[in-house]
Design a protein around this motif. Sequence first.
Motif, PDB file in Angstrom:
ATOM      1  N   SER A  23       0.964  -0.671   3.395  1.00  0.00           N
ATOM      2  CA  SER A  23       2.014  -1.448   2.728  1.00  0.00           C
ATOM      3  C   SER A  23       1.436  -2.189   1.525  1.00  0.00           C
ATOM      4  CB  SER A  23       2.612  -2.428   3.730  1.00  0.00           C
ATOM      5  OG  SER A  23       3.446  -3.339   3.081  1.00  0.00           O
ATOM      6  N   VAL A  24       0.291  -2.825   1.748  1.00  0.00           N
ATOM      7  CA  VAL A  24      -0.369  -3.570   0.667  1.00  0.00           C
ATOM      8  C   VAL A  24      -0.776  -2.615  -0.457  1.00  0.00           C
ATOM      9  CG1 VAL A  24      -2.497  -4.830   0.085  1.00  0.00           C
ATOM     10  CG2 VAL A  24      -1.186  -5.487   2.103  1.00  0.00           C
ATOM     11  N   THR A  25      -1.328  -1.497  -0.081  1.00  0.00           N
ATOM     12  CA  THR A  25      -1.830  -0.541  -1.083  1.00  0.00           C
ATOM     13  C   THR A  25      -0.689   0.058  -1.899  1.00  0.00           C
ATOM     14  OG1 THR A  25      -3.645  -0.039   0.419  1.00  0.00           O
ATOM     15  CG2 THR A  25      -3.285   1.495  -1.386  1.00  0.00           C
ATOM     16  N   LEU A  26       0.344   0.515  -1.221  1.00  0.00           N
ATOM     17  CA  LEU A  26       1.456   1.143  -1.950  1.00  0.00           C
ATOM     18  C   LEU A  26       2.167   0.133  -2.857  1.00  0.00           C
ATOM     19  CD1 LEU A  26       2.931   3.450   0.861  1.00  0.00           C
ATOM     20  CD2 LEU A  26       1.630   4.164  -1.156  1.00  0.00           C
ATOM     21  N   ASN A  27       2.366  -1.076  -2.345  1.00  0.00           N
ATOM     22  CA  ASN A  27       2.975  -2.130  -3.191  1.00  0.00           C
ATOM     23  C   ASN A  27       2.063  -2.471  -4.356  1.00  0.00           C
ATOM     24  OD1 ASN A  27       5.375  -2.522  -1.806  1.00  0.00           O
ATOM     25  ND2 ASN A  27       4.444  -3.946  -0.371  1.00  0.00           N
ATOM     26  N   GLY A  28       0.771  -2.553  -4.053  1.00  0.00           N
ATOM     27  CA  GLY A  28      -0.203  -2.885  -5.093  1.00  0.00           C
ATOM     28  C   GLY A  28      -0.247  -1.824  -6.181  1.00  0.00           C
ATOM     29  N   LEU A  29      -0.204  -0.585  -5.767  1.00  0.00           N
ATOM     30  CA  LEU A  29      -0.246   0.498  -6.751  1.00  0.00           C
ATOM     31  C   LEU A  29       1.002   0.485  -7.635  1.00  0.00           C
ATOM     32  CD1 LEU A  29      -1.721   3.485  -4.676  1.00  0.00           C
ATOM     33  CD2 LEU A  29      -2.799   2.273  -6.575  1.00  0.00           C
ATOM     34  N   THR A  83      -5.157  -7.160   2.623  1.00  0.00           N
ATOM     35  CA  THR A  83      -4.766  -6.644   3.944  1.00  0.00           C
ATOM     36  C   THR A  83      -5.218  -7.588   5.060  1.00  0.00           C
ATOM     37  OG1 THR A  83      -4.863  -4.349   3.208  1.00  0.00           O
ATOM     38  CG2 THR A  83      -5.107  -4.729   5.571  1.00  0.00           C
ATOM     39  N   PHE A  84      -6.496  -7.976   5.016  1.00  0.00           N
ATOM     40  CA  PHE A  84      -7.002  -8.848   6.087  1.00  0.00           C
ATOM     41  C   PHE A  84      -6.365 -10.244   6.036  1.00  0.00           C
ATOM     42  CE2 PHE A  84     -10.275  -5.586   6.448  1.00  0.00           C
ATOM     43  CZ  PHE A  84     -10.357  -5.469   7.837  1.00  0.00           C
ATOM     44  N   LEU A  85      -6.188 -10.745   4.839  1.00  0.00           N
ATOM     45  CA  LEU A  85      -5.557 -12.070   4.733  1.00  0.00           C
ATOM     46  C   LEU A  85      -4.154 -12.049   5.321  1.00  0.00           C
ATOM     47  CD1 LEU A  85      -6.709 -13.216   1.173  1.00  0.00           C
ATOM     48  CD2 LEU A  85      -7.273 -14.292   3.349  1.00  0.00           C
ATOM     49  N   ARG A  86      -3.429 -10.972   4.977  1.00  0.00           N
ATOM     50  CA  ARG A  86      -2.060 -10.871   5.478  1.00  0.00           C
ATOM     51  C   ARG A  86      -2.058 -10.665   6.995  1.00  0.00           C
ATOM     52  NH1 ARG A  86       2.262  -7.249   2.229  1.00  0.00           N
ATOM     53  NH2 ARG A  86       1.311  -8.375   0.510  1.00  0.00           N
ATOM     54  N   ALA A  87      -3.011  -9.841   7.443  1.00  0.00           N
ATOM     55  CA  ALA A  87      -3.085  -9.574   8.886  1.00  0.00           C
ATOM     56  C   ALA A  87      -3.373 -10.857   9.665  1.00  0.00           C
ATOM     57  CB  ALA A  87      -4.168  -8.541   9.167  1.00  0.00           C
ATOM     58  N   PHE A  88      -4.344 -11.646   9.196  1.00  0.00           N
ATOM     59  CA  PHE A  88      -4.686 -12.884   9.911  1.00  0.00           C
ATOM     60  C   PHE A  88      -3.519 -13.878   9.869  1.00  0.00           C
ATOM     61  CE2 PHE A  88      -9.332 -11.852   8.798  1.00  0.00           C
ATOM     62  CZ  PHE A  88      -9.480 -11.125   9.960  1.00  0.00           C
TER      63      PHE A  88
END
Lengths: 182, 209
Positions: free
Chosen positions: A78-84, A51-56
């Motif tokens: 978004s990251v979590t749902l895709n990751g799951l 999440t932070f990498l994508r945000a930055f």
Amino acid sequence: MQYEREFIKAALTGDINAEKALYDAHVDRVYGLTYRMCGDVGLAEDFTQETFLRAFKHLPGFRGQAAFSTWLHSITMSVTLNGLRKVKRYRHWETSNDDPPVGTVDPDWDLRRRLRRAMDELPDKLRAVFVLYEVEGYKHQEIASVLDITEGTSKARLSRAKDKLRGALGDSIGKLAGKEGS
Amino acid sequence: MSEERFEELLKEAARQYNEPPKVAKDEMWHRIARERRRDHAEQSTSIIRSPWLLRIVAAAAVLLFGIGIGRMTLRQDAEQEVAEIKQDLRRENAQMLYDLAAAPYLTRAETLLTQYSASSCDGEDRLEIGGWAGSLLTETRLLLDSPAGKESDLGFLLQDLELVLMQIRQSSSKGNDEECQLVRESMKDSSILTRLRAKIPAGQTPAGV
């Protein structure tokens, strides 16, 4: 808020200390969200970092129309749902919690256990709204921004999530009502 | 009532649902920072690797290469030109020296041939002319063997002259009138005197004329 804007400006110039400041300010909430959604320390850490990498990386795309936290949490979800969807190792209610604590007598223990399992088994989209609303205390308007859905959809999903949970408890609600009444 | 109890249970369960443990903030940040540093490094190298910049660099390199080759070629051309000029000068100098050296010889040869044509075949001076022809033969050979002589247009004239001089020397030593006539015919056929006079530079006065 003012400091946050300054940090965002500095982070946009590649200042890693400003990125660290933004991270420190938001990591608890982001990690909390991811963990609530996946219930796994390793996954939650992976999703938080992603999440932070994508945000930055996409910070130049942050226009400041919404709060930074709302923008960040939309990335988180978004990251979590895709990751799951990808890992397929979403953990259900841990088996150790299936047994009642020794020496405690809790008449509602079984109901709570079934409710938690039902929460785990909710479809991700419904669970996301449920977690954001009931657990994290978001309003429907905020959920709509975070999940990029309409407010009405958010309400509808919460309602469907509760229906499913209610259905999972089945006639226990009736028994509960009877117990309450007696 | 049961709905209210359900809502209570739901809120309680929600609060306890996947309660996050202590966050490993520093560990996570170290990994994020490492990735970010790598991103920054890649961004700076990607500027160098960007296609438009590469095209500009390539064009500049080609331009510089072209200028380098051009300068080198120019220098090579100039060096070659200078070398050619030097060679031409050397050749011209050699030719000039050769012509200078050949001029008195040609004058003497012309005098000899004129005198030979004018004298009688049984004359008293035939031995003297024969000796004179012998000394000119040596000079003729030297001029023919000279490197400058190979490029000189005197070559054919000198070869014909050598032949005539040999004949004169032989005929003089024998004192044979028939041979004397043959030499004169040979001189006439080869127009040796006319050709010889044409090669004598202006201002050179043949001896004895």
